[in-house]
Every structure is written in C-alpha cells, then in structure tokens.
Design an enzyme around this catalytic site. Structure first.
Site, mmCIF file in Angstrom:
data_model
loop_
_atom_site.group_PDB
_atom_site.id
_atom_site.type_symbol
_atom_site.label_atom_id
_atom_site.label_comp_id
_atom_site.label_asym_id
_atom_site.label_seq_id
_atom_site.Cartn_x
_atom_site.Cartn_y
_atom_site.Cartn_z
ATOM 1 N N LYS A 141 0.879 -1.260 0.043
ATOM 2 C CA LYS A 141 0.195 0.028 0.104
ATOM 3 C C LYS A 141 1.058 1.142 -0.138
ATOM 4 O O LYS A 141 0.627 2.313 -0.786
ATOM 5 C CB LYS A 141 -0.819 -0.080 1.335
ATOM 6 N N ARG B 94 -9.373 0.696 9.417
ATOM 7 C CA ARG B 94 -8.552 -0.622 9.677
ATOM 8 C C ARG B 94 -9.631 -1.420 10.312
ATOM 9 O O ARG B 94 -9.337 -2.592 10.635
ATOM 10 C CB ARG B 94 -7.451 -0.645 10.512
ATOM 11 N N ARG C 189 11.725 -5.582 4.558
ATOM 12 C CA ARG C 189 11.782 -4.154 4.424
ATOM 13 C C ARG C 189 12.724 -3.555 4.882
ATOM 14 O O ARG C 189 12.908 -3.479 6.222
ATOM 15 C CB ARG C 189 10.257 -3.950 4.895
ATOM 16 N N ARG D 151 11.828 -1.585 10.925
ATOM 17 C CA ARG D 151 10.776 -1.053 11.838
ATOM 18 C C ARG D 151 10.854 -2.147 12.961
ATOM 19 O O ARG D 151 10.858 -3.471 12.717
ATOM 20 C CB ARG D 151 9.558 -1.306 11.298
ATOM 21 N N ARG E 134 0.565 -8.915 13.382
ATOM 22 C CA ARG E 134 0.107 -8.115 12.352
ATOM 23 C C ARG E 134 -0.849 -8.680 11.343
ATOM 24 O O ARG E 134 -2.100 -8.325 11.076
ATOM 25 C CB ARG E 134 0.681 -7.346 11.784
HETATM 26 P P1 ADP Z 1 1.369 -1.932 7.884
HETATM 27 O O1 ADP Z 1 0.318 -1.590 6.942
HETATM 28 O O2 ADP Z 1 2.700 -2.502 7.142
HETATM 29 O O3 ADP Z 1 1.303 -2.913 8.917
HETATM 30 P P2 ADP Z 1 1.358 0.644 9.097
HETATM 31 O O4 ADP Z 1 2.592 1.610 8.944
HETATM 32 O O5 ADP Z 1 0.060 0.849 7.919
HETATM 33 O O6 ADP Z 1 1.864 -0.864 8.608
HETATM 34 O O7 ADP Z 1 0.831 0.555 10.558
HETATM 35 C C1 ADP Z 1 1.864 0.036 11.721
HETATM 36 C C2 ADP Z 1 1.220 0.023 12.901
HETATM 37 O O8 ADP Z 1 0.375 1.566 13.232
HETATM 38 C C3 ADP Z 1 0.001 -1.020 13.036
HETATM 39 O O9 ADP Z 1 0.470 -2.338 13.314
HETATM 40 C C4 ADP Z 1 -0.975 -0.148 14.152
HETATM 41 O O10 ADP Z 1 -0.352 -0.580 15.587
HETATM 42 C C5 ADP Z 1 -0.933 0.866 13.804
HETATM 43 N N1 ADP Z 1 -1.918 1.494 12.909
HETATM 44 C C6 ADP Z 1 -1.569 2.326 11.789
HETATM 45 N N2 ADP Z 1 -2.910 2.541 11.289
HETATM 46 C C7 ADP Z 1 -3.766 2.440 11.977
HETATM 47 C C8 ADP Z 1 -5.253 2.256 12.126
HETATM 48 N N3 ADP Z 1 -5.882 2.926 11.301
HETATM 49 N N4 ADP Z 1 -5.842 1.884 13.398
HETATM 50 C C9 ADP Z 1 -5.342 1.449 14.250
HETATM 51 N N5 ADP Z 1 -4.159 1.303 14.234
HETATM 52 C C10 ADP Z 1 -3.070 1.657 13.232
#
Ligand code: ADP
Ligand code: ZN
Length: 214
Positions: free
Chosen positions: A13, A88, A127, A160, A171
């Site tokens: 994404k 999410r 990554r 990360r 995740r």
């Molecule tokens: P990825 O999609 O690769 O898991 P992101 O950078 O989008 O990574 O998100 C990393 C972390 O940030 C998630 O595992 C969560 O803890 C938090 N996070 C990001 N966006 C949201 C969201 N919309 N709602 C809740 N937690 C979120």
C-alpha cells in the site's frame, strides 16, 4: 477524489501510494506514518500508541479517528486524499463515512491489494524504511541505490520494530480478525476495486491506475 487503499500488511500500500500521490498530486495520508512520527516526537498520542504498534496490535479507534479528522480539517475537506492504512476496523470506516458526509464529500474508490500471506511475510521481513520520509525499500526486491540510505531524501534506512517475525505474525492475524471485514463492507457499497498485490510493484501500479481510470 478520495481513495482508500486496503490490504494486509506487506500488500505494498505504501509503495503504491507514494508513487500515485507523487504523480497525481493527491495528499497521502498514512496513519502508520503519522503514528510513527508522533512516537518519534514523543507527543501524548505517540506515548499511548507505541506499545500497541510494537506488538502489532491496533491503536485504539478513537485515537486514529481523531488524527484523521484533525488532518482533514487542517488540509481542507475538498482536497484529493489517499488513505493508506486507514480505516482498519468497521468502526473507523463508519467514522470516516460520517465525517466526509457531513462535509458533503464521500469516497470514490477503495482499492483492495489482494496479497497472499507468503508474499506479505517475505516483503515485511526484508523491508527497510527511511527514518526521515517513511519511504520503503526491500533488501532484495527493491534495494536502495546506496546501501542504508534513502533514494529520495538520503535519510537513514532501518528495520521497523514491528517488522520482526513475532510482530509480523501478529499483524497478519490482526488483519484477518479486524480489517478483512472491510472488504465485504466496501464491496456492499459498490466501492471495492480489486488489484493483484502479489505482482511486481510496476505491474501492480498499472492495475491501480486502470481501476482508478487514470
Ligand atoms: P502495515 O500496514 O505495514 O502494518 P502501518 O505503517 O500502516 O503498517 O501501521 C503500523 C502500525 O500502526 C499498525 O500495526 C498499528 O499498530 C498502527 N496503525 C496504523 N494505522 C492504524 C489504524 N488505522 N488503526 C489502528 N492502528 C493503526
Ligand atoms: Zn527518505
């Protein structure tokens, strides 16, 4: 135009979003980037979010909903946005729908990057992320031009905390349990556009442009 990118962690994404937004002048809203920045600066939100993020759990809905609402108010509701990593949960999707509706706006497309678990794990575990601008690279599939440095801004690349094996597994489970319902949710609204997230980045990008009519 308002677009959501949906798909498991590792679907690509962020990679697709950065390219599309750069080429089309759309504002890229990544809740993951925003939360990591809050953690880095040490704001109240950051302090609250850190432990959830490191373990791969979701940050509470009210926290991310507030961040998105503040950002949209600041940038202007009429602008073009791409939401990456938000919503999410169904509660987040409903909150987003409401906040847009009260401003006379709505989503145009939800792009679902369909990605198999094996591909996702392989991408996440290799990554490398830029500390400064958030751009992603991959040690094998998408290596930076100079090892350890970002192609775009020269920033330092790091792994990360949540790209370690235990967090990755968590995740993907969280995605299945809490986010996958959104596929049905947006399909029912007639907004879902499917693309094959397993393909190389350039091929995925071609499909993304096609479903968006660009
Ligand atoms: P990825 O999609 O690769 O898991 P992101 O950078 O989008 O990574 O998100 C990393 C972390 O940030 C998630 O595992 C969560 O803890 C938090 N996070 C990001 N966006 C949201 C969201 N919309 N709602 C809740 N937690 C979120
Ligand atoms: Zn960078």
């Amino acid at each position: 135009m308002k677009i959501v990118f949906l798909g498991p962690p590792g679907a690509g994404k962020g990679t697709q979003a950065v390219r599309l937004c750069g080429e089309k002048g759309i504002a890229h809203l990544s809740t993951g980037d925003m939360l990591r920045e809050a953690v880095r600066v040490g704001t109240e939100v950051g302090l609250k979010a850190k432990s959830y993020m490191d373990s791969g759990a979701l940050v509470p809905d009210d926290v991310v909903i507030r961040i998105i609402e503040e950002t949209l108010s600041r940038l202007g509701w009429e602008k073009s946005f791409l939401f990456d990593g938000f919503p999410r949960t169904v509660a987040q999707a409903e909150a987003l729908g409401e906040m847009l509706k009260t401003r006379g706006a709505g989503l145009d497309h939800v792009v679902y990057l369909e990605t198999s678990a094996g591909v996702a794990v392989e991408r996440l575990s290799g990554r490398q992320t830029c500390r400064k601008c958030g751009a992603n690279f991959h040690e094998k599939n998408m290596p930076p031009k100079r090892a350890g440095a970002c192609d775009h801004c020269g920033g330092e690349l790091y792994q990360r905390d949540d790209d370690r094996p235990e967090s990755i597994r968590n995740r993907l489970q969280v995605y299945e349990a809490q986010t996958a319902d959104l596929i049905r949710y947006y399909a029912d609204k007639g907004l879902l556009r499917r693309v094959s997230g397993d393909l190389p980045a350039g091929d995925v990008y071609a499909e993304v442009q096609q479903v968006l009519g660009f």
